[in-house]
Design a protein around this motif. Sequence first.
Motif, mmCIF file in Angstrom:
data_model
loop_
_atom_site.group_PDB
_atom_site.id
_atom_site.type_symbol
_atom_site.label_atom_id
_atom_site.label_comp_id
_atom_site.label_asym_id
_atom_site.label_seq_id
_atom_site.Cartn_x
_atom_site.Cartn_y
_atom_site.Cartn_z
ATOM 1 N N LEU A 5 -15.212 9.263 -16.421
ATOM 2 C CA LEU A 5 -15.287 7.807 -16.480
ATOM 3 C C LEU A 5 -14.855 7.365 -17.863
ATOM 4 C CD1 LEU A 5 -18.721 7.275 -14.731
ATOM 5 C CD2 LEU A 5 -16.456 7.067 -13.733
ATOM 6 N N THR A 6 -13.995 6.413 -17.895
ATOM 7 C CA THR A 6 -13.572 5.880 -19.180
ATOM 8 C C THR A 6 -14.316 4.585 -19.428
ATOM 9 O OG1 THR A 6 -11.736 4.695 -18.153
ATOM 10 C CG2 THR A 6 -11.276 6.888 -19.017
ATOM 11 N N ALA A 7 -14.799 4.458 -20.618
ATOM 12 C CA ALA A 7 -15.529 3.251 -20.993
ATOM 13 C C ALA A 7 -14.522 2.209 -21.451
ATOM 14 C CB ALA A 7 -16.528 3.547 -22.095
ATOM 15 N N ALA A 8 -14.215 1.293 -20.570
ATOM 16 C CA ALA A 8 -13.264 0.238 -20.901
ATOM 17 C C ALA A 8 -14.008 -0.929 -21.534
ATOM 18 C CB ALA A 8 -12.530 -0.215 -19.652
ATOM 19 N N GLU A 9 -13.400 -1.483 -22.526
ATOM 20 C CA GLU A 9 -13.965 -2.668 -23.167
ATOM 21 C C GLU A 9 -13.789 -3.852 -22.226
ATOM 22 O OE1 GLU A 9 -15.420 -2.940 -26.241
ATOM 23 O OE2 GLU A 9 -15.314 -0.771 -26.389
ATOM 24 N N PRO A 10 -14.709 -4.820 -22.291
ATOM 25 C CA PRO A 10 -14.521 -6.011 -21.463
ATOM 26 C C PRO A 10 -13.294 -6.792 -21.923
ATOM 27 C CG PRO A 10 -16.457 -6.242 -22.852
ATOM 28 C CD PRO A 10 -15.929 -4.864 -23.061
ATOM 29 N N THR A 11 -12.600 -7.342 -20.969
ATOM 30 C CA THR A 11 -11.408 -8.123 -21.294
ATOM 31 C C THR A 11 -11.825 -9.501 -21.779
ATOM 32 O OG1 THR A 11 -11.216 -9.033 -19.075
ATOM 33 C CG2 THR A 11 -10.095 -6.927 -19.495
ATOM 34 N N ALA A 12 -10.858 -10.225 -22.291
ATOM 35 C CA ALA A 12 -11.133 -11.598 -22.725
ATOM 36 C C ALA A 12 -11.590 -12.450 -21.544
ATOM 37 C CB ALA A 12 -9.895 -12.204 -23.373
#
Length: 80
Positions: A5-12
């Motif tokens: 699982l990759t921890a993606a940052e929340p988008t704008a």
Amino acid sequence: MITHLTAAEPTAADLAAIDTEWPLIAAELDVLDAQITMLYAEDHGGPTALDWRRLRRAEARVTRAAADLAARSTDPQRAA
């Protein structure tokens, strides 16, 4: 099978959606806090009139925040 699982940052857009919904989230947290206070009050003789008023006001804030959020989502001029 191992899945990474990759921890993606929340988008704008994600952050903007949270920011838009924050008044409703905060109002719901106020209701939860008032309910917890009333549960603890049961151990000390029951909730007071002030406890009940605090709960009613918190519930009213949820209603207003939900109505405002719904109005923003249906009125493009108000969303801006």
